[in-house]
Design a protein around this motif. Structure first.
Motif, PDB file in Angstrom:
ATOM      1  N   VAL A   1       0.826  -1.198   0.000  1.00 20.72           N
ATOM      2  CA  VAL A   1       0.000   0.000   0.000  1.00 20.72           C
ATOM      3  C   VAL A   1       0.865   1.255   0.000  1.00 20.72           C
ATOM      4  CG1 VAL A   1      -0.159   0.052   2.528  1.00 20.72           C
ATOM      5  CG2 VAL A   1      -2.036   0.996   1.174  1.00 20.72           C
ATOM      6  N   ALA A   2       0.307   2.328  -0.569  1.00 19.03           N
ATOM      7  CA  ALA A   2       0.944   3.645  -0.483  1.00 19.03           C
ATOM      8  C   ALA A   2       0.595   4.257   0.863  1.00 19.03           C
ATOM      9  CB  ALA A   2       0.448   4.547  -1.612  1.00 19.03           C
ATOM     10  N   VAL A   3       1.564   4.961   1.439  1.00 13.13           N
ATOM     11  CA  VAL A   3       1.368   5.554   2.762  1.00 13.13           C
ATOM     12  C   VAL A   3       2.120   6.887   2.834  1.00 13.13           C
ATOM     13  CG1 VAL A   3       3.319   4.295   3.789  1.00 13.13           C
ATOM     14  CG2 VAL A   3       1.432   5.003   5.252  1.00 13.13           C
ATOM     15  N   SER A   4       1.569   7.807   3.610  1.00 14.12           N
ATOM     16  CA  SER A   4       2.260   9.075   3.856  1.00 14.12           C
ATOM     17  C   SER A   4       3.281   8.852   4.974  1.00 14.12           C
ATOM     18  CB  SER A   4       1.248  10.151   4.275  1.00 14.12           C
ATOM     19  OG  SER A   4       0.659   9.816   5.516  1.00 14.12           O
ATOM     20  N   ILE A   5       4.175   9.811   5.149  1.00 14.16           N
ATOM     21  CA  ILE A   5       5.163   9.705   6.218  1.00 14.16           C
ATOM     22  C   ILE A   5       4.483   9.649   7.582  1.00 14.16           C
ATOM     23  CG2 ILE A   5       7.001  10.995   7.399  1.00 14.16           C
ATOM     24  CD1 ILE A   5       8.050  11.761   4.621  1.00 14.16           C
ATOM     25  N   ASP A   6       3.316  10.272   7.716  1.00 12.44           N
ATOM     26  CA  ASP A   6       2.611  10.234   8.998  1.00 12.44           C
ATOM     27  C   ASP A   6       1.586   9.101   9.077  1.00 12.44           C
ATOM     28  OD1 ASP A   6       1.086  11.693   7.138  1.00 12.44           O
ATOM     29  OD2 ASP A   6       0.342  13.126   8.616  1.00 12.44           O
ATOM     30  N   ASN A   7       1.773   8.083   8.269  1.00  9.33           N
ATOM     31  CA  ASN A   7       1.060   6.800   8.406  1.00  9.33           C
ATOM     32  C   ASN A   7      -0.379   6.766   7.909  1.00  9.33           C
ATOM     33  OD1 ASN A   7       2.487   4.578   9.111  1.00  9.33           O
ATOM     34  ND2 ASN A   7       1.757   4.492  11.212  1.00  9.33           N
ATOM     35  N   PHE A   8      -0.718   7.544   6.898  1.00  8.32           N
ATOM     36  CA  PHE A   8      -2.066   7.510   6.339  1.00  8.32           C
ATOM     37  C   PHE A   8      -2.039   6.923   4.935  1.00  8.32           C
ATOM     38  CE2 PHE A   8      -2.325  10.890   9.525  1.00  8.32           C
ATOM     39  CZ  PHE A   8      -3.436  10.461  10.241  1.00  8.32           C
ATOM     40  N   ILE A   9      -3.052   6.083   4.625  1.00  4.08           N
ATOM     41  CA  ILE A   9      -3.142   5.470   3.291  1.00  4.08           C
ATOM     42  C   ILE A   9      -4.085   6.239   2.372  1.00  4.08           C
ATOM     43  CG2 ILE A   9      -2.465   3.190   4.097  1.00  4.08           C
ATOM     44  CD1 ILE A   9      -5.446   2.351   3.951  1.00  4.08           C
ATOM     45  N   SER A  10      -4.738   7.251   2.915  1.00  7.05           N
ATOM     46  CA  SER A  10      -5.524   8.177   2.100  1.00  7.05           C
ATOM     47  C   SER A  10      -5.501   9.525   2.797  1.00  7.05           C
ATOM     48  CB  SER A  10      -6.965   7.689   1.924  1.00  7.05           C
ATOM     49  OG  SER A  10      -7.657   7.733   3.145  1.00  7.05           O
ATOM     50  N   ASP A  11      -5.726  10.556   2.006  1.00  8.64           N
ATOM     51  CA  ASP A  11      -5.763  11.901   2.557  1.00  8.64           C
ATOM     52  C   ASP A  11      -7.152  12.492   2.355  1.00  8.64           C
ATOM     53  OD1 ASP A  11      -5.774  12.517  -0.158  1.00  8.64           O
ATOM     54  OD2 ASP A  11      -3.808  13.464  -0.152  1.00  8.64           O
TER      55      ASP A  11
END
Length: 183
Positions: free
Chosen positions: A8-18
């Motif tokens: 899965v794609a993830v942000s640096i702050d641990n979210f898979i969606s914004d």
């Protein structure tokens, strides 16, 4: 026994969606949908024998013209875990209602190869809690989104990860592959 991989794609702050993705506005998402990581991702998914998704992940494809009961990824058997969606299962897409944990435990026992958990933070959290995820493949985007869907929903497990592979792309996306060591 099949191996379950959360890729899965993830942000640096641990979210898979914004916020943009949650509102169905892909144009305002901070996640990177272009770059050298994209062809690698498309090649990577060819290794999987089936894909598992929660409701929101499956519905995300609807904004691109997919319809309920249609596969998001051609050539892969889809298992959609949802108590709210309504469509008839078919050869390509199976709608699973009820206990996802027991279904996936049985699926892992009955199948061989690689099962791809494509998304669903709450689903991933439940699977993590029951020690059913074998490997993480994180496409870490160089973004901080502040809010969205968490990588593991509300689950707060303690884990040790064994780094197997890491690749850095020119746009700042980093792909890390970890084997999970449950404590």
């Amino acid at each position: 026994m099949a191996e379950l991989i959360y890729h899965v794609a993830v942000s640096i702050d641990n979210f898979i969606s914004d916020k943009g993705m949650l509102e169905g506005d892909i144009q305002n998402s901070l996640f990177l949908f272009e770059g050298e990581h994209v062809p690698d991702f498309l090649a990577d998914i060819k290794q999987y024998d089936a894909v598992l998704m929660g409701t929101k992940t499956y519905e995300f494809g609807f904004q691109f013209g997919a319809k309920p009961g249609e596969p998001g990824y051609k050539g892969l058997k889809h298992y959609i875990f949802s108590n709210s969606l309504q469509f008839e299962s078919n050869e390509e897409v199976e709608l699973v209602k009820g206990n996802a944990i027991s279904f996936i435990e049985n699926l892992k026992q009955q199948k061989s190869g690689k099962l791809w958990l494509c998304g669903g933070g709450e689903l991933a959290g439940s699977l993590l809690k029951h020690k059913l995820i074998d490997q993480l493949v994180l496409k870490i985007n160089p973004i901080i989104v502040g809010e969205g869907t968490s990588l593991f929903g509300h689950e707060k497990s303690t884990l040790t990860l064994d780094l197997k592979e890491m690749k850095l792309y020119p746009n700042g996306v980093m792909k890390c592959t970890y084997n999970i060591q449950y404590v």
